[in-house]
Scaffold this motif. Structure first.
Motif, PDB file in Angstrom:
ATOM      1  N   ARG A   1       0.815  -1.215   0.000  1.00 56.11           N
ATOM      2  CA  ARG A   1       0.000   0.000   0.000  1.00 56.11           C
ATOM      3  C   ARG A   1       0.851   1.269   0.000  1.00 56.11           C
ATOM      4  N   LEU A   2       2.113   1.149   0.403  1.00 54.27           N
ATOM      5  CA  LEU A   2       2.996   2.328   0.385  1.00 54.27           C
ATOM      6  C   LEU A   2       3.633   2.550  -0.990  1.00 54.27           C
ATOM      7  N   MET A   3       3.625   1.518  -1.820  1.00 55.12           N
ATOM      8  CA  MET A   3       4.381   1.591  -3.069  1.00 55.12           C
ATOM      9  C   MET A   3       4.008   2.747  -4.010  1.00 55.12           C
ATOM     10  N   PRO A   4       2.729   3.170  -4.082  1.00 51.05           N
ATOM     11  CA  PRO A   4       2.425   4.292  -4.995  1.00 51.05           C
ATOM     12  C   PRO A   4       3.254   5.545  -4.713  1.00 51.05           C
ATOM     13  N   ALA A   5       3.798   5.670  -3.530  1.00 54.06           N
ATOM     14  CA  ALA A   5       4.603   6.855  -3.213  1.00 54.06           C
ATOM     15  C   ALA A   5       5.802   6.988  -4.150  1.00 54.06           C
ATOM     16  N   PHE A   6       6.256   5.868  -4.705  1.00 52.73           N
ATOM     17  CA  PHE A   6       7.457   5.910  -5.543  1.00 52.73           C
ATOM     18  C   PHE A   6       7.151   6.274  -6.999  1.00 52.73           C
ATOM     19  N   SER A   7       5.880   6.404  -7.350  1.00 52.94           N
ATOM     20  CA  SER A   7       5.515   6.717  -8.743  1.00 52.94           C
ATOM     21  C   SER A   7       5.614   8.216  -8.981  1.00 52.94           C
ATOM     22  N   THR A   8       6.804   8.715  -8.989  1.00 53.40           N
ATOM     23  CA  THR A   8       7.029  10.136  -9.263  1.00 53.40           C
ATOM     24  C   THR A   8       7.940  10.234 -10.487  1.00 53.40           C
TER      25      THR A   8
END
Ligand code: DMJ
Length: 663
Positions: free
Chosen positions: A325-332
């Motif tokens: 659930r934390l992984m979307p943070a890396f989609s930058t």
């Protein structure tokens, strides 16, 4: 004789006389005419001044109306916190400000403006997390009714697709986030592996029966736990004075942070009760924003170490679910993660006021994500965080290994260049360079190079000595100007330096560790309460009567932080010098004397320089149980195999994780 009066000073002023006239006349039209005549008689300047004052008053009235009405709404008609406190704890003052440091505003310089995301105007502002200061439920509800462990790590259902798109969410920092400012909602969650690929590591030895000082820590822990169970069970943080709780992420933060401490202290019953809550109540399918760094070090780290110590796969399944659930943070654009992510919707975003992330935050999640990959066999966790490490390794803007405090998630470049600190926003970058190198079996040489360079940078630019005791301290550098300011957070450094020496790094690092340890102790010892302020300034001039440590009024709070006792633990482990245990014992007694709340729990305080009015802030941070008491317990142990530092590395929230190839 009196001297002649001085000539009256010449003053420019505007006189406005609003007279009602000689006699009172109740005739409305006459009065209107007379007012209008008076108005016309005024000069243009006078009229403008009056109009300006009226407009100002209307604006003030409007602003105070909106402010008050939002407060009324938030309070829902119940008595204010202050009112409750006055009833329950006469003479005690609750904390005013939020405990977490407010993020700084982005630099408004044109260069930085270019890299900032377009921001929408604020629609609605709410201060603090939702549902703050709700009264705690009765303790009897803590066990809940669902006896069975129903949770699974199977891919969460993709119900988000059916929800109303483009919802606005409120971040933990209180800012309203527009969806287009962050990542898209993921269309599908990645299916996680359910089987750990590596068997769980267990505690090396049975801790045996605790000695007298360890019993003192157990007693303190149980007192803190009593307050948490009674007034805030299943919530994030205890508010011990108001006997309620505060929510940050709404995920039982203190309970998760304290799991491994209970295991280490041998509190099996408490551990089982907490484990039962994790099994039946902890649910990450929640529309809530979490801070990537804080939730990684406390929740992911806490679950992973609970798994390692207990061998209970429940914790690993929860950790994997949370990690996903934390992984979307890396989609930058730059792969430098956003600071915040909604674990329910999968939308990640930067803070409202900037597209920068904090350097310490993006570089202090690696131990946890790497370990999660190792245990689950899922590579993406490790790849995401190692991208960040590699990127920062090759980035310009450092000064002899020292890093700035901010990095832009779009450009991937450091921002706010030229400011260097070992305190807030940079601290654990240095800690994780060394600890990742240790975790990985001392093979990743880039990490070691960066760590060694940084220690050289600290020595070259940030070290000074105070007067009169000639304490070595770590100051800060801003555009070439040195400031003799040291956060208590910097007191992690003696322990980290000593850990490096234990793992074969230059022995001169130990000299620095010993000197800084003395300084951190003095930061506590020179205060009336025996507890360190949040920030110390050091006196560098030899003037009679001045102490080494100077505290500014805004900095004299203590949040029950662990860094001094953390370093005492390392120093005692490596030197065997009992003075470190004695110093830790003094600090524990000071916590008991000045921060303990009778009905259960400990409270951060506003003033470490007053024994009569330390002013409790009515908050027990989760790290008091997760870190401070754990390090104290380990400090008082003479068993070097109790979480041996040859087999375990502690994350920055004191959660022990195994060293992959101990040497
Ligand atoms: C903890 O959350 C961690 O130790 C972090 O690295 C720094 N701040 C607190 C404790 O002070």
């Amino acid at each position: 004789m009196y001297p002649p009066p001085p000539p009256a000073p010449h003053r420019d002023f505007i006189s406005v006389t609003l007279s009602l006239g000689e006699s009172y006349d109740n005739n409305k039209s006459r009065r209107r005419r007379s007012c209008w005549r008076k108005w016309k008689q005024l000069s243009r300047l006078q009229r403008n001044v009056i109009l300006f004052l009226l407009a100002f008053l209307v604006l003030c009235a409007f602003l105070s109306y909106t402010h008050l009405s939002s407060q009324w709404k938030a309070l829902g008609g119940s008595p204010t916190e202050g009112e409750r406190l006055r009833v329950e704890m006469p003479g005690l003052k609750p904390a005013n400000p939020p405990v977490l440091p407010a993020p700084q505003k982005a630099d408004a310089s044109p260069e930085n403006m270019l890299t900032m995301l377009p921001q929408k105007p604020w629609k609605h502002i709410r201060r603090g997390p939702p549902r703050l200061q709700i009264r705690a439920p009765n303790i009897d509800t803590k066990d809940g009714t669902q006896g069975e462990d129903k949770e699974q790590v199977a891919a969460p259902r993709d119900t988000r697709q059916e929800e109303t798109p483009q919802r606005t969410v409120i971040s933990w920092r209180g800012a309203v986030i527009e969806p287009e400012q962050g990542t898209e909602r993921p269309s599908r969650r990645v299916v996680a592996s359910t089987v750990p690929s590596v068997p769980a590591a267990r505690m090396q030895t049975d801790p045996g029966s605790p000695n007298a000082r360890q019993k003192g820590v157990i007693e303190a822990f149980l007192h803190a736990w009593k307050g948490y169970c009674k007034f805030s069970w299943g919530h994030d943080e205890l508010k011990p004075l108001s006997r309620s709780f505060s929510e940050w992420f709404g995920l039982g933060l203190t309970l998760i942070d304290a799991l491994d401490t209970m295991w280490i202290l041998g509190l099996k019953k408490e551990f089982e009760e907490a484990r039962n809550w994790v099994s039946t109540k902890l649910n990450f399918e929640k529309d809530v924003d979490v801070n990537l760094f804080e939730s990684t070090i406390r929740i992911l780290g806490g679950l992973l170490s609970a798994y390692h110590l207990s061998g209970d796969s429940l914790f690993l399944r929860k950790a994997e679910d949370f990690g996903n659930r934390l992984m979307p943070a890396f989609s930058t654009p730059s792969k430098i993660p956003y600071s915040d992510v909604n674990i329910g919707t999968g939308v990640a975003h930067p803070p409202r006021w900037t597209s920068d992330s904090t350097v310490a935050e993006v570089t202090s999640i690696q131990l946890e994500f790497r370990e999660l990959s190792r245990l689950t066999g899922v590579k993406k966790f490790r790849e995401a965080v190692e991208n960040v490490t590699r990127h920062i390794h090759s980035l310009s803007g450092k000064k002899d290994g020292l890093v700035p405090m901010f990095i832009n998630t779009h450009s991937g470049l450091f921002t706010h260049l030229g400011v260097f600190t070992l305190g807030a926003r940079a601290d654990s970058y240095y800690e994780y360079l060394l600890k990742q190198w240790i975790q990985g079996g001392k093979t990743e040489t880039q990490l070691l190079e960066d760590y060694l360079a940084a220690v050289q940078g600290i020595k070259a630019h940030l070290l000074r000595r105070s007067e009169p005791k000639k304490l070595t301290f770590v100051g800060e550098l801003a555009h070439g100007r040195f400031s003799a300011k040291m956060d208590h957070l910097v007191c992690f450094l003696p322990g980290t330096l000593a850990l490096g020496v234990h793992h074969g790094l230059p022995t001169e690092h130990m000299e620095l560790a010993l000197a800084l340890m003395e300084t951190c102790y003095q930061m506590n010892q020179q205060m009336e309460t025996g507890l360190s302020p949040e920030i110390a300034h050091f006196n560098t001039f030899s003037q009679p009567g001045l102490k080494d440590v100077i505290v500014k009024p805004a900095d004299r709070h203590n949040l029950l932080r662990p860094e001094t006792v953390e370093s005492l633990f390392y120093l005692y482990r490596f030197t065997g010098d009992r003075k470190y245990q004695d110093w830790g014992w003094e600090i524990l007694q000071s916590f008991n004397k000045h921060t303990r709340v009778r009905s259960g729990g400990y409270s951060s305080i506003n003033n470490v320089q007053s024994i009569h009015k330390p002013e409790p802030r009515d908050k027990m941070e989760s790290f008091f149980l997760g870190e401070t008491l754990k390090y104290l317990y380990l400090l008082f142990s003479d068993d070097r195999d109790l979480l041996s530092l040859d087999h375990y590395v502690f994350n920055t929230e004191a959660h022990p994780l195994p060293i992959w190839s101990p040497v």
